[in-house]
Design a protein around this motif. Structure first.
Motif, PDB file in Angstrom:
ATOM      1  N   GLU A 101     111.899 -14.739  -0.071  1.00  0.00           N
ATOM      2  CA  GLU A 101     112.082 -13.584   0.378  1.00  0.00           C
ATOM      3  C   GLU A 101     113.139 -12.694   0.232  1.00  0.00           C
ATOM      4  O   GLU A 101     113.646 -13.367   1.066  1.00  0.00           O
ATOM      5  CB  GLU A 101     111.287 -13.539   1.668  1.00  0.00           C
ATOM      6  N   VAL A 102     113.032 -12.200   0.252  1.00  0.00           N
ATOM      7  CA  VAL A 102     114.426 -10.752  -0.432  1.00  0.00           C
ATOM      8  C   VAL A 102     114.285 -10.002   1.092  1.00  0.00           C
ATOM      9  O   VAL A 102     113.343  -8.865   0.664  1.00  0.00           O
ATOM     10  CB  VAL A 102     114.717 -10.157  -0.954  1.00  0.00           C
ATOM     11  N   PRO A 103     115.196  -9.617   2.003  1.00  0.00           N
ATOM     12  CA  PRO A 103     115.024  -8.960   2.709  1.00  0.00           C
ATOM     13  C   PRO A 103     115.026  -7.995   2.737  1.00  0.00           C
ATOM     14  O   PRO A 103     115.919  -7.315   1.471  1.00  0.00           O
ATOM     15  CB  PRO A 103     115.970  -9.673   3.903  1.00  0.00           C
ATOM     16  N   GLU A 104     114.076  -6.276   3.576  1.00  0.00           N
ATOM     17  CA  GLU A 104     114.973  -5.088   3.017  1.00  0.00           C
ATOM     18  C   GLU A 104     115.660  -4.732   3.649  1.00  0.00           C
ATOM     19  O   GLU A 104     116.530  -5.030   4.939  1.00  0.00           O
ATOM     20  CB  GLU A 104     113.427  -5.024   3.972  1.00  0.00           C
ATOM     21  N   ILE A 105     116.434  -3.611   2.728  1.00  0.00           N
ATOM     22  CA  ILE A 105     117.845  -2.855   2.937  1.00  0.00           C
ATOM     23  C   ILE A 105     117.899  -1.528   3.653  1.00  0.00           C
ATOM     24  O   ILE A 105     117.310  -1.019   3.173  1.00  0.00           O
ATOM     25  CB  ILE A 105     118.694  -2.411   1.368  1.00  0.00           C
ATOM     26  N   THR A 106     117.905  -2.240   4.537  1.00  0.00           N
ATOM     27  CA  THR A 106     118.122  -0.771   5.553  1.00  0.00           C
ATOM     28  C   THR A 106     120.279  -0.121   5.817  1.00  0.00           C
ATOM     29  O   THR A 106     120.783  -0.874   6.294  1.00  0.00           O
ATOM     30  CB  THR A 106     118.325  -0.862   7.762  1.00  0.00           C
ATOM     31  N   ILE A 107     119.801   1.513   5.618  1.00  0.00           N
ATOM     32  CA  ILE A 107     120.746   1.624   4.902  1.00  0.00           C
ATOM     33  C   ILE A 107     121.166   3.041   6.110  1.00  0.00           C
ATOM     34  O   ILE A 107     120.719   3.193   6.506  1.00  0.00           O
ATOM     35  CB  ILE A 107     120.480   2.430   3.526  1.00  0.00           C
ATOM     36  N   PRO A 108     122.174   2.669   6.672  1.00  0.00           N
ATOM     37  CA  PRO A 108     122.712   3.672   8.216  1.00  0.00           C
ATOM     38  C   PRO A 108     122.760   5.073   7.017  1.00  0.00           C
ATOM     39  O   PRO A 108     123.465   5.531   6.108  1.00  0.00           O
ATOM     40  CB  PRO A 108     124.061   2.838   8.643  1.00  0.00           C
ATOM     41  N   ASN A 109     122.958   6.665   8.111  1.00  0.00           N
ATOM     42  CA  ASN A 109     122.879   7.221   7.857  1.00  0.00           C
ATOM     43  C   ASN A 109     123.610   8.141   8.486  1.00  0.00           C
ATOM     44  O   ASN A 109     124.217   9.061   8.330  1.00  0.00           O
ATOM     45  CB  ASN A 109     121.619   8.206   8.636  1.00  0.00           C
ATOM     46  N   VAL A 110     125.200   7.525   9.195  1.00  0.00           N
ATOM     47  CA  VAL A 110     126.094   8.135   9.667  1.00  0.00           C
ATOM     48  C   VAL A 110     127.148   7.095   9.233  1.00  0.00           C
ATOM     49  O   VAL A 110     126.836   5.304   9.364  1.00  0.00           O
ATOM     50  CB  VAL A 110     125.750   8.300  11.200  1.00  0.00           C
ATOM     51  N   LEU A 111     128.496   7.802   9.147  1.00  0.00           N
ATOM     52  CA  LEU A 111     129.340   7.615   9.023  1.00  0.00           C
ATOM     53  C   LEU A 111     130.680   7.792  10.000  1.00  0.00           C
ATOM     54  O   LEU A 111     130.723   8.512   9.452  1.00  0.00           O
ATOM     55  CB  LEU A 111     130.139   6.572   7.232  1.00  0.00           C
ATOM     56  N   ASP A 112     130.935   6.575  11.107  1.00  0.00           N
ATOM     57  CA  ASP A 112     131.981   7.687  12.174  1.00  0.00           C
ATOM     58  C   ASP A 112     133.458   7.091  11.573  1.00  0.00           C
ATOM     59  O   ASP A 112     134.146   5.865  11.806  1.00  0.00           O
ATOM     60  CB  ASP A 112     132.011   7.144  13.442  1.00  0.00           C
ATOM     61  N   ALA A 113     134.106   7.931  10.666  1.00  0.00           N
ATOM     62  CA  ALA A 113     135.523   7.833  10.894  1.00  0.00           C
ATOM     63  C   ALA A 113     136.779   7.612  11.861  1.00  0.00           C
ATOM     64  O   ALA A 113     137.555   7.239  10.736  1.00  0.00           O
ATOM     65  CB  ALA A 113     135.737   8.471   9.202  1.00  0.00           C
ATOM     66  N   THR A 114     136.148   8.166  12.588  1.00  0.00           N
ATOM     67  CA  THR A 114     137.338   8.447  13.871  1.00  0.00           C
ATOM     68  C   THR A 114     137.202   7.212  14.206  1.00  0.00           C
ATOM     69  O   THR A 114     138.472   7.097  14.814  1.00  0.00           O
ATOM     70  CB  THR A 114     135.998   9.243  14.839  1.00  0.00           C
ATOM     71  N   ASN A 115     136.275   6.298  13.549  1.00  0.00           N
ATOM     72  CA  ASN A 115     136.610   4.414  14.508  1.00  0.00           C
ATOM     73  C   ASN A 115     136.879   3.634  13.572  1.00  0.00           C
ATOM     74  O   ASN A 115     136.778   3.370  13.407  1.00  0.00           O
ATOM     75  CB  ASN A 115     135.367   4.602  15.749  1.00  0.00           C
ATOM     76  N   GLU A 116     137.609   4.698  12.604  1.00  0.00           N
ATOM     77  CA  GLU A 116     137.781   3.588  10.686  1.00  0.00           C
ATOM     78  C   GLU A 116     136.383   2.681  10.738  1.00  0.00           C
ATOM     79  O   GLU A 116     136.790   1.948  10.361  1.00  0.00           O
ATOM     80  CB  GLU A 116     138.866   2.501  11.506  1.00  0.00           C
ATOM     81  N   GLU A 117     135.019   2.975  10.752  1.00  0.00           N
ATOM     82  CA  GLU A 117     134.559   1.984   9.851  1.00  0.00           C
ATOM     83  C   GLU A 117     134.401   2.046   8.401  1.00  0.00           C
ATOM     84  O   GLU A 117     135.136   3.146   8.416  1.00  0.00           O
ATOM     85  CB  GLU A 117     132.877   2.903  10.645  1.00  0.00           C
ATOM     86  N   SER A 118     133.719   1.838   8.390  1.00  0.00           N
ATOM     87  CA  SER A 118     133.204   1.830   7.226  1.00  0.00           C
ATOM     88  C   SER A 118     131.682   1.688   6.663  1.00  0.00           C
ATOM     89  O   SER A 118     130.661   0.972   7.729  1.00  0.00           O
ATOM     90  CB  SER A 118     133.832   0.317   5.609  1.00  0.00           C
TER      91      SER A 118
END
Length: 877
Positions: free
Chosen positions: A787-804
């Motif tokens: 069983e392949v899990p469903e992919i959850t794609i985030p809608n926000v990328l907070d560049a101020t926290n140096e996220e990717s």
């Protein structure tokens, strides 16, 4: 008057005799010996006689003629009688008479010889015997070959007599006595320069030997047989009467006749008498056989010194059929004439025992002295003569040599040897031991010698060069030829005798090595003395006789090229050259053990399949090398044929592979390099008990990421353990067959294993810790897509926290994804996959931060036909 002898020659004034007149013998069937050489040389003639024979030679030893008492042959072996001579015109001796003829030279005439004859008749003895006669031979006839003088043939002396005649010199040295015996009387005829005195001196005395009357065909009248001999000193006579049978034994007999047989065969007599060579009287009879002694004496002879008498005697048993008797044994006895009891001085110096009736009369035969001082013995039907080597010595020291003289292949002996004037054999110098450095023993062969003076011809020896001892010894200063002169008196007659002797070098035995041999399977050593014989022969220029003994004075070793012994021992070696010189030495025989190889343990290994395996045979080789205290050479063979032939030894290693399936014997040959002895052993190659592994099922596990699953191999390990028949084992898992074979990088089964390929083969090695046998197997593992899990794609990328821009499970389940991000103008600002870093809000063109705002993505999943996902994401600044 001085009687002088030079170089073995005794010169008698008037008599003109010398010892070499008896140097040519003819006897038996065409047999002969020439005593002008030492040892005598075999030769052959025309004479073929059962018993009697005689001959005469010149003083220098050249043959004149010989006879069997009937015919006479000259030196060219031609008869002195024409071929057409009637039988009764020959001489009236008889070849089966004990002493059928005897030659006596004329006095003062070197060309003329008497030949005296006696005959023999077994039937009608009294009626047919012609007695003692004589004839004259003139050597000037027939061109010097000799002939019978007409009118002087078969002149009778005694009308009937026995088969016995002998001759010796008179007391004054100017004549001879011709002596015979009949019934109870000796008849001595004197021969002088005047001729033969036909009136004999008669001595009547015991024993009485009856003359058998009547016809007794097929009967041997044996009481007339046997020799009579004078000693060389002319003062003793010995007579052998082969039997003492009586007239009554022949009355009214029919064959087989045990009474006659017993009378003829089982009892003879032997007598010794005094003889006066001045008067011709025989006296003082001494019986030399007990009444209980049933022997039959035949041959008699005196020693040169006159100190011993020798007699040959046969012993028989009576049988009821056939010839009526058979020989039990025969002996040669020695009697000491100086003993107070001569009869009981008897010493048996030789005996021959017969076990079958076919051995009849084999011991019977003449004893006759020769000019070499030995007494020779003949027996019927042989091509050898035996002899008594030292007749002047007592007992077995006289040394009877059986078959000591070979006569030739085409001739053979019978019972007789030629008879001579006994004084032809005296006096002479005898020298014993002519070897360098040894004491040479001298004696004169006459016991009547007085006033003796020796000169050994060795002036360098000083005062030792002369002696007045009767039998002196002298050690010569060096090798070489010496003239020995001895002056003495015999019965007041002076003699001077000269003899040339040669002192010769001793043979040499070099230092002898010990002989070493390896014991055979029976624990014995088999030695070949050829190496020793070769060393000795090479050290001597002359021919030598080599004799080996196990003990000093023991019996010679019969086969020195194949001598078998079970223990170390000393061998004694004696050598003798042609001159009789000797040397002695010894060497040791050393047997090296050949049973030194230990038993070897079998080597077991695991079957690699079809009965083949790898064996560590190096271990047994190393064991052997360390086992021995001496250096060894070791070879292994995998076939008995190669082992026996020393071919194709195998390579010794830790990884030997058998060539015979399931079972193989390794043959081992070990050589002791110190002794060269070889021993062998062997060991077996065998296989340990094999085991089987259970079938391992393939394993499928839902993937924990794309085509990756987590596997726990303790399940398989426990399954294997549950199905093994032994307890001690080691189980190893490998990701490749190469790792399994090399025993590299085993999988740690205590940790979860993730496959590296899908599907993937897992290899298992199971080791029996008790035997080190190994079995292998494998199974497959699969990472199954469950069983392949469903992919959850985030809608926000907070560049101020140096996220990717991270998407959970994306890489694990969609490793081949592609991510594209666009700005609102449709320009691509990011492109990535699992190998690139996630989007961090920068532009792919300049890596500069992008402005805040909404961006759009396209996510290609690239798995199982999933549609790309699209959406927006807000970049927060």
């Amino acid at each position: 008057m001085k009687i002088k002898t030079t170089f073995l020659i005794i010169l008698f004034p008037i008599l003109c005799l010398a010892q070499k007149e008896s140097s040519n013998w003819f006897f038996g069937h065409q047999a002969g010996l020439n005593f002008n050489t030492n040892p005598p040389t075999p030769m052959s003639g025309e004479l073929s006689t059962l018993e009697g024979c005689t001959s005469i030679s010149t003083p220098e030893g050249e043959l004149l003629f010989y006879s069997d008492g009937t015919n006479v042959w000259n030196k060219n072996h031609e008869s002195m009688f024409p071929d057409d001579t009637p039988a009764d015109e020959y001489l009236h001796g008889y070849p089966s008479s004990t002493s059928s003829g005897l030659v006596v030279p004329y006095i003062n005439n070197d060309d003329l010889y008497y030949i005296f004859t006696v005959d023999s008749h077994d039937a009608w003895y009294l009626q047919n015997s012609v007695g003692l006669k004589y004839s004259t031979i003139d050597m000037s006839l027939n061109g010097g070959l000799g002939g019978i003088v007409e009118g002087q043939k078969n002149i009778p002396l005694l009308p009937i007599t026995s088969e016995k005649i002998t001759a010796t010199k008179t007391a004054d040295g100017n004549g001879y006595w011709l002596i015979t015996h009949y019934i109870d009387s000796f008849y001595a005829y004197k021969i002088t320069a005047d001729g033969v005195n036909t009136t004999p001196v008669i001595s009547t005395l015991t024993p009485t030997i009856q003359a058998i009357t009547g016809a007794h065909e097929g009967v041997a009248v044996t009481n007339m047989r046997g020799y009579i001999k004078s000693n060389l000193q002319s003062n003793k006579i010995a007579a052998a009467f082969y039997s003492d049978n009586k007239q009554e034994a022949y009355e009214d007999y029919t064959l087989p006749h045990p009474k006659w047989v017993e009378a003829v065969i089982t009892k003879g007599t032997l007598y010794l008498y005094d003889f006066d060579n001045e008067t011709g009287i025989v006296s003082n009879p001494v019986s030399l056989m007990e009444e209980t002694d049933l022997g039959s004496p035949y041959g008699v002879e005196f020693s040169p010194l006159g100190n011993y008498l020798y007699a040959q005697i046969d012993y028989y048993k009576v049988e009821e059929v056939g010839i009526g008797h058979a020989t039990i044994n025969g002996v040669i006895n020695q009697y000491d004439l100086a003993a107070s009891d001569i009869l009981n001085s008897k010493i048996e110096i030789y005996e021959e025992v017969y076990e079958t009736s076919e051995d009849t009369n084999l011991m019977r035969g003449s004893l006759q002295i020769a000019i070499d001082g030995k007494i020779y013995h003949t027996t019927i039907g042989e091509n050898h003569l035996s002899y008594i080597e030292f007749p002047n010595l007592q007992g077995t020291n006289a040394n009877y040599i059986e078959n000591g003289i070979f006569l030739g292949d085409e001739v053979f002996t019978r019972w007789g040897l030629p008879v001579f004037i006994q004084t032809l054999f005296e006096p002479d110098i005898f020298a014993i031991n002519l070897c360098e450095g040894d004491a040479t023993y001298f004696y004169i062969d006459n016991s009547e010698v007085t006033n003796i003076v020796w000169n050994f011809g060795d002036p360098d020896s000083g005062v030792a060069n002369t002696s007045t001892e009767p039998d002196p010894t002298h050690i010569y200063t060096s090798t070489g030829t010496y003239d020995v002169v001895v002056e003495f008196h015999i019965n007041s007659l002076p003699y001077s005798v000269t003899k040339q002797i040669t002192i010769v070098e001793n043979p040499i035995i070099p230092e002898l090595p010990d002989l070493y041999i390896c014991e055979n399977e029976g624990g014995n050593g088999v030695f070949d003395f050829t190496e020793i014989s070769t060393l000795i022969s090479n050290a001597n220029d002359e021919e030598i006789t080599i004799t080996y003994y196990e003990e000093i004075g023991g019996t010679p070793i019969e086969n020195p090229t194949n001598f078998v012994t079970s223990e170390n021992q000393t061998i004694y070696v004696s050598i003798k050259n042609e001159n009789g010189c000797t040397d002695e030495s010894q060497f040791n025989l050393i047997i090296h053990p050949s049973d030194f190889a230990p038993e070897l343990l079998s080597i077991e290994t695991c079957d690699l399949g079809n009965g083949f395996g790898v064996f560590d045979i190096q271990s047994n080789y190393d064991f052997l090398v360390n086992y021995f205290s001496f250096p060894v050479e070791i070879y292994f063979y995998n076939s008995s044929i190669d082992f026996e032939n020393n071919t194709n030894p195998i390579q010794i290693s830790e990884t030997y592979e058998n060539i015979t399936p399931y079972f193989e014997t390794i043959f081992v040959k070990i050589t002791n390099l110190e002794t060269t002895c070889v021993d062998s052993t062997s060991f077996e190659l065998s296989f340990l008990e094999a085991f089987e592994l259970p079938n391992i099922a393939n394993v499928s596990i839902c993937e924990s990421s794309y085509q990756i699953a987590d596997f726990d191999f303790q399940v398989q390990e426990n399954f294997i353990l549950e199905n093994l028949s032994f307890e001690n084992s080691e189980i190893l898992f490998f990701i490749s067959e190469q790792n399994l074979n090399n025993n590299q990088n085993p999988i740690n089964t205590e940790e979860i294993f993730q496959n590296t390929t899908n599907p993937q083969t897992i290899y298992i090695k199971v080791i029996n810790s008790d035997t080190n046998c190994i079995e292998t197997t494998s199974f497959e593992i699969f990472a199954e897509e469950c069983e392949v899990p469903e992919i959850t794609i985030p809608n926000v990328l907070d560049a101020t926290n140096e996220e990717s821009f991270e998407i959970e499970d994306l890489i694990n389940y969609y490793p081949y994804f592609k991510m594209y991000i666009y700005n609102r103008y449709g320009t691509m600002v990011y492109e990535g996959d699992k190998n690139t870093k996630s989007w961090d809000g920068t532009s792919k063109h300049s890596d500069k931060p992008l402005p805040a705002g909404t961006y759009y993505y396209v996510l290609e999943l690239n798995r199982n036909g999933f549609e790309p996902k699209t959406g927006w994401i807000y970049l927060n600044k």
